[in-house]
Design a protein around this motif. Sequence first.
Motif, short mmCIF file in Angstrom:
data_model
loop_
_atom_site.label_atom_id
_atom_site.label_comp_id
_atom_site.label_asym_id
_atom_site.label_seq_id
_atom_site.Cartn_x
_atom_site.Cartn_y
_atom_site.Cartn_z
N PHE A 72 40.57 70.95 46.91
CA PHE A 72 40.44 72.40 46.81
C PHE A 72 39.00 72.89 46.70
CE2 PHE A 72 44.90 72.60 44.70
CZ PHE A 72 45.50 72.62 45.95
N ALA A 73 38.13 72.09 46.11
CA ALA A 73 36.76 72.56 45.83
C ALA A 73 35.94 72.85 47.09
CB ALA A 73 36.04 71.56 44.93
N PRO A 74 35.95 71.99 48.11
CA PRO A 74 35.16 72.31 49.31
C PRO A 74 35.80 73.48 50.06
CG PRO A 74 35.78 69.98 49.25
CD PRO A 74 36.60 70.67 48.23
N GLU A 83 42.29 77.63 58.94
CA GLU A 83 41.73 78.92 58.52
C GLU A 83 40.83 78.77 57.30
OE1 GLU A 83 43.81 82.78 59.05
OE2 GLU A 83 45.60 81.54 58.80
N LEU A 84 39.98 79.75 57.14
CA LEU A 84 39.17 79.92 55.94
C LEU A 84 39.67 81.16 55.19
CD1 LEU A 84 35.58 79.14 57.24
CD2 LEU A 84 36.86 77.81 55.54
N PRO A 85 39.52 81.18 53.86
CA PRO A 85 38.89 80.16 53.03
C PRO A 85 39.78 78.93 52.89
CG PRO A 85 39.91 81.82 51.64
CD PRO A 85 40.06 82.31 53.07
N GLY A 86 39.25 77.89 52.25
CA GLY A 86 40.03 76.69 52.02
C GLY A 86 41.20 76.95 51.10
N THR A 87 42.16 76.06 51.12
CA THR A 87 43.34 76.20 50.26
C THR A 87 42.96 75.95 48.81
OG1 THR A 87 43.90 73.89 50.67
CG2 THR A 87 44.97 75.55 52.06
N CYS A 88 43.78 76.48 47.92
CA CYS A 88 43.56 76.30 46.49
C CYS A 88 44.81 76.71 45.73
CB CYS A 88 42.36 77.11 46.00
SG CYS A 88 42.50 78.90 46.21
N ALA A 89 44.79 76.47 44.45
CA ALA A 89 45.85 76.95 43.56
C ALA A 89 45.19 77.41 42.27
CB ALA A 89 46.87 75.86 43.27
N HIS A 90 45.85 78.29 41.56
CA HIS A 90 45.29 78.78 40.30
C HIS A 90 45.29 77.69 39.22
CE1 HIS A 90 46.46 82.46 42.45
NE2 HIS A 90 45.36 82.95 41.90
#
Length: 202
Positions: A72-74, A83-90
């Motif tokens: 998730f960090a990069p 797609e951008l932004p990169g994936t992440c979770a809370h």
Amino acid sequence: MLGLITALALATAAPQPTIVQKPIPFPKARKEQMAAYAQRHYGIDSYRLRDPKVIVEHYTVTSTFQQTFNTFAPNNPDPELKELPGTCAHYVIDRDGTIYQLVPRSIMCRHTVGLNYTAFGIEHVGMSDGDVMGNKRQLAASLRLTRWLQCRYGIQTKNVIGHSESLSSPFHTERVERLKQQTHGDMTRATMRTYRSRLRPC
């Protein structure tokens, strides 16, 4: 005064669990990309997560928290949708029950197509639904976190869903034609029936 009383009552009903802050980089450029994503997919010109209505439960398909953090960090285009932004979770919940917060609750994260504009994402370190549901410490931490978020934001239990249930959510919205039926298989309806049954009301 009434608002303060209500807030105190909710805090008593669902105390905040211990949360370890482990933020991923979310600078101005990533926020701008999130706003552009929200505009394309939801018609919302903002990266802000306002008035959340849904909590989506996931598993990471990794064996450690660090592997998940490193994903998730990069801020790289995701390998599936490019797609951008990169994936992440809370939030990410580790196998030992440690709850990590990666992104502020006020910011949208890309974790569920069609729901990022209104959903918190909770990832569980593991390879399957069974990994999550069979780990007592991880599951207990997950239920504590989910219930606290429910009580704090007034999210109904029926709107605590697994990623696999995303298309059936009444809040699902997607403007990009090729993604209107896109979902994942983690945290199935059968799994989530059991999970939801363990959530105590606020």
